[in-house]
Design a protein around this motif. Structure first.
Motif, mmCIF file in Angstrom:
data_model
loop_
_atom_site.group_PDB
_atom_site.id
_atom_site.type_symbol
_atom_site.label_atom_id
_atom_site.label_comp_id
_atom_site.label_asym_id
_atom_site.label_seq_id
_atom_site.Cartn_x
_atom_site.Cartn_y
_atom_site.Cartn_z
ATOM 1 N N LEU A 109 41.105 44.967 29.863
ATOM 2 C CA LEU A 109 40.346 44.034 30.702
ATOM 3 C C LEU A 109 41.135 43.653 31.945
ATOM 4 O O LEU A 109 40.567 43.499 33.031
ATOM 5 C CB LEU A 109 39.959 42.797 29.899
ATOM 6 N N VAL A 110 42.447 43.513 31.798
ATOM 7 C CA VAL A 110 43.290 43.225 32.951
ATOM 8 C C VAL A 110 43.187 44.366 33.956
ATOM 9 O O VAL A 110 43.029 44.141 35.158
ATOM 10 C CB VAL A 110 44.762 43.003 32.530
ATOM 11 N N ASP A 111 43.245 45.592 33.478
ATOM 12 C CA ASP A 111 43.134 46.758 34.351
ATOM 13 C C ASP A 111 41.795 46.771 35.087
ATOM 14 O O ASP A 111 41.739 46.919 36.313
ATOM 15 C CB ASP A 111 43.298 48.043 33.533
ATOM 16 N N ILE A 112 40.725 46.585 34.359
ATOM 17 C CA ILE A 112 39.387 46.646 34.959
ATOM 18 C C ILE A 112 39.190 45.554 35.997
ATOM 19 O O ILE A 112 38.699 45.806 37.093
ATOM 20 C CB ILE A 112 38.305 46.566 33.854
ATOM 21 N N THR A 113 39.582 44.325 35.656
ATOM 22 C CA THR A 113 39.349 43.211 36.587
ATOM 23 C C THR A 113 40.284 43.236 37.788
ATOM 24 O O THR A 113 39.978 42.641 38.817
ATOM 25 C CB THR A 113 39.454 41.845 35.880
ATOM 26 N N GLY A 119 42.572 47.710 45.299
ATOM 27 C CA GLY A 119 41.889 48.636 46.192
ATOM 28 C C GLY A 119 41.421 49.903 45.496
ATOM 29 O O GLY A 119 41.133 50.908 46.135
ATOM 30 N N GLU A 120 41.323 49.858 44.184
ATOM 31 C CA GLU A 120 40.907 51.029 43.425
ATOM 32 C C GLU A 120 39.387 51.053 43.299
ATOM 33 O O GLU A 120 38.771 50.074 42.902
ATOM 34 C CB GLU A 120 41.541 51.004 42.034
ATOM 35 N N THR A 121 38.795 52.162 43.634
ATOM 36 C CA THR A 121 37.356 52.339 43.510
ATOM 37 C C THR A 121 37.091 53.455 42.505
ATOM 38 O O THR A 121 37.983 54.202 42.115
ATOM 39 C CB THR A 121 36.735 52.734 44.859
ATOM 40 N N GLU A 122 35.838 53.584 42.085
ATOM 41 C CA GLU A 122 35.469 54.663 41.166
ATOM 42 C C GLU A 122 35.758 56.017 41.808
ATOM 43 O O GLU A 122 36.189 56.942 41.136
ATOM 44 C CB GLU A 122 34.005 54.565 40.770
ATOM 45 N N TYR A 123 35.548 56.111 43.118
ATOM 46 C CA TYR A 123 35.800 57.369 43.815
ATOM 47 C C TYR A 123 37.288 57.744 43.734
ATOM 48 O O TYR A 123 37.632 58.898 43.469
ATOM 49 C CB TYR A 123 35.380 57.253 45.296
#
Length: 126
Positions: A109-113, A119-123
């Motif tokens: 959850l820490v990683d996701i939030t 600045g990390e996006t799905e792309y």
């Protein structure tokens, strides 16, 4: 270093050591954890005070012998650090009557939030 905890003496030593810490790293392994047919096999425990990982052999120990481990995990003033602890917690609760309901840090959850702040996006993740 790993320590296999498969007798009451080792369990007592591990629980005594971990009771002196404020934070425990926790991971559970087994078959289909958190489901009706799930079965817990190994509880892995670690702390910041030692590089040792304690592997609690749930299969070889009685419910009574495991009691101190489950009591430790249920402590409210002990931080539990996990990675996606949902099924682990479900198995502990439904399979072993151990409620872990406070002071939990789930690193997934820490990683996701924190992705937007980094600045990390799905792309960028693909």
């Amino acid at each position: 270093m790993f320590v296999l905890c498969n007798d009451e003496k080792t369990i007592a030593e591990v629980v005594q050591f971990l009771n002196q810490t404020s934070c425990v790293f926790l991971d559970c392994e087994g078959r289909d954890l958190g489901t009706q047919n799930g079965a817990l096999s190994i509880v892995s425990l670690g702390s910041l005070q030692s590089e040792t990982i304690f592997l609690v052999d749930v299969v070889s120990l009685s419910r009574e012998a495991l009691g101190p481990v489950f009591e430790l995990l249920g402590k409210k003033n002990l931080r539990k650090v996990v990675w996606d602890g949902r099924m682990d917690f479900s198995e502990l609760f439904f399979g072993h009557s151990t409620q872990i309901d406070s002071d939990v840090l789930d690193l997934q959850l820490v990683d996701i939030t924190s992705r937007p702040a980094r600045g990390e996006t799905e792309y960028k993740r693909k």
